[in-house]
Design a protein around this motif. Structure first.
Motif, mmCIF file in Angstrom:
data_model
loop_
_atom_site.group_PDB
_atom_site.id
_atom_site.type_symbol
_atom_site.label_atom_id
_atom_site.label_comp_id
_atom_site.label_asym_id
_atom_site.label_seq_id
_atom_site.Cartn_x
_atom_site.Cartn_y
_atom_site.Cartn_z
ATOM 1 N N HIS A 79 0.841 -1.201 0.000
ATOM 2 C CA HIS A 79 0.000 0.000 0.000
ATOM 3 C C HIS A 79 0.879 1.255 0.000
ATOM 4 O O HIS A 79 0.606 2.218 -0.721
ATOM 5 C CB HIS A 79 -0.912 -0.002 1.234
ATOM 6 C CG HIS A 79 -1.614 1.293 1.460
ATOM 7 N ND1 HIS A 79 -2.636 1.738 0.651
ATOM 8 C CD2 HIS A 79 -1.423 2.277 2.392
ATOM 9 C CE1 HIS A 79 -3.042 2.933 1.080
ATOM 10 N NE2 HIS A 79 -2.328 3.278 2.133
ATOM 11 N N HIS A 101 3.482 7.867 4.426
ATOM 12 C CA HIS A 101 2.261 8.455 4.994
ATOM 13 C C HIS A 101 1.627 7.601 6.100
ATOM 14 O O HIS A 101 1.092 8.129 7.056
ATOM 15 C CB HIS A 101 1.225 8.791 3.901
ATOM 16 C CG HIS A 101 0.446 7.625 3.382
ATOM 17 N ND1 HIS A 101 0.957 6.726 2.482
ATOM 18 C CD2 HIS A 101 -0.809 7.194 3.645
ATOM 19 C CE1 HIS A 101 0.042 5.808 2.225
ATOM 20 N NE2 HIS A 101 -1.036 6.062 2.913
ATOM 21 N N ASP A 102 1.696 6.279 5.967
ATOM 22 C CA ASP A 102 1.088 5.418 6.986
ATOM 23 C C ASP A 102 2.124 4.848 7.952
ATOM 24 O O ASP A 102 1.904 3.802 8.566
ATOM 25 C CB ASP A 102 0.311 4.270 6.322
ATOM 26 C CG ASP A 102 -1.101 4.698 5.918
ATOM 27 O OD1 ASP A 102 -1.606 5.701 6.465
ATOM 28 O OD2 ASP A 102 -1.703 4.021 5.059
ATOM 29 N N LYS A 125 1.042 3.471 11.194
ATOM 30 C CA LYS A 125 0.520 2.101 11.293
ATOM 31 C C LYS A 125 1.663 1.113 11.502
ATOM 32 O O LYS A 125 1.541 0.158 12.269
ATOM 33 C CB LYS A 125 -0.231 1.730 10.009
ATOM 34 C CG LYS A 125 -1.584 2.388 9.878
ATOM 35 C CD LYS A 125 -2.282 1.916 8.610
ATOM 36 C CE LYS A 125 -3.484 2.789 8.307
ATOM 37 N NZ LYS A 125 -4.001 2.564 6.955
ATOM 38 N N ASP A 162 -3.265 8.001 -1.734
ATOM 39 C CA ASP A 162 -3.730 6.973 -0.795
ATOM 40 C C ASP A 162 -5.076 6.400 -1.282
ATOM 41 O O ASP A 162 -5.266 5.181 -1.355
ATOM 42 C CB ASP A 162 -3.873 7.640 0.587
ATOM 43 C CG ASP A 162 -4.337 6.706 1.687
ATOM 44 O OD1 ASP A 162 -4.020 5.506 1.614
ATOM 45 O OD2 ASP A 162 -5.009 7.188 2.622
ATOM 46 N N SER A 188 -4.120 -1.676 3.297
ATOM 47 C CA SER A 188 -3.707 -0.708 4.311
ATOM 48 C C SER A 188 -4.321 -1.002 5.675
ATOM 49 O O SER A 188 -4.132 -0.246 6.614
ATOM 50 C CB SER A 188 -4.110 0.698 3.862
ATOM 51 O OG SER A 188 -5.517 0.814 3.880
HETATM 52 FE FE FE2 Z 1 -2.809 4.915 3.483
#
Ligand code: FE2
Ligand code: FE2
Length: 285
Positions: free
Chosen positions: A109, A139-140, A143, A224, A235
């Motif tokens: 992702h 960006h993630d 996570k 995204d 994601s």
């Molecule tokens: Fe994302």
């Protein structure tokens, strides 16, 4: 809930337990912060670590950036992309190596988003296309940090998403009282990433919140969504959010442009499909 958030902040911000960050990456960050250090010094430092150099060069030559020629040295990479991008690539290569092995879907992702962001930036002729790609790649990151540092919570989040059919960020708010954009922002600050990378990380789910780097944030937000819509990678949830008006307006989008971007991103994702950061010993030049 506030106690929980503070506890999470403490765990996340405890750099001692960030096993994925080799000392060299922090040294690069320090050198990059110091105005007096030259590009040569930074190039020398990165080049002293062969595995890291190979990974950074692999990322530079990856489908994310779309350079036509091959970038074969760290010095050239620094000249082409600038110190900040190389620094964040050194960081991402360390963190994503873990993701690549443990959370394959999130890794896909993330790099899918980098490809999409680069396509958006080039199509709309946005400045700093490479930094937009890097911001999308990261960006993630919040996570990934949840997965690395709070694995039990991460697994619980995945179950909540499935059970309640809600998005990952909603589940995070519910369980942790804080979402991955904020967690990403904390960690990006610890790593001294530049504001132009921090804002897209912190605001990609709420473009209106971005103050200085609205366009970069809008591009990452769109990237995204496009990657989620294309079904590339995973994601954490399958929900495809709507493109926020703030992003649509800022990028000056229209239906036709969007269609072209979707088409080009799709084509480039096919090339990206087999990209892996894994460096074969002795095989990388
Ligand atoms: Fe994302
Ligand atoms: Fe996100």
């Amino acid at each position: 809930m506030e106690i929980k958030v503070n506890e999470i902040k403490r765990i996340v911000q405890d750099t001692k337990s960030l096993p994925t960050l080799p000392g060299i990456v922090l040294k690069i960050s320090k050198l990059a912060e110091d105005d007096k250090s030259s590009v040569n010094e930074i190039a020398k430092l990165i080049s002293s670590d062969h595995i890291l150099s190979a990974k950074v060069l692999k990322l530079v030559n990856s489908p994310f950036y779309g350079f036509s020629g091959r970038v074969s040295t760290i010095s050239n990479a620094l000249i082409l992309l600038g110190v900040n991008v190389i620094r964040s690539l050194a960081l991402s290569s360390s963190i994503f190596e873990i993701m690549e092995k443990s959370v394959v879907g999130l890794w896909e992702h993330s790099f899918g988003s980098a490809v999409a962001a680069n396509t958006i930036a080039k199509k709309l002729q946005l400045p700093d296309a490479e930094e937009i790609s890097t911001a999308a790649l990261l960006h993630d990151i919040g996570k990934a940090i949840i997965k690395i540092k709070l694995e039990d919570d991460y697994n619980q989040l995945i179950s909540i998403v499935k059970e309640k059919d809600i998005s990952m960020i909603e589940a995070e708010q519910e369980l942790l009282g804080v979402g991955h954009p904020e967690i990403g922002e904390w960690i990006a600050k610890i790593w001294f990433l530049p504001e132009k990378l921090i804002e897209p990380i912190a605001c990609h789910h709420n473009v209106k919140k971005s103050i200085i780097h609205k366009t970069k944030t809008a591009a990452v937000h769109l990237a995204d969504i496009l990657v989620k819509a294309s079904g590339f990678g995973f994601s954490g949830d399958d929900i495809v959010p709507r493109i926020q008006t703030a992003a649509w307006d800022n990028l000056g989008l229209n239906e036709k442009l969007l269609e072209e971007i979707v088409q080009e991103t799709g084509d480039r994702l096919i090339d990206a499909k087999n990209f892996s950061l894994e460096v074969q010993t002795g095989g990388e030049k």
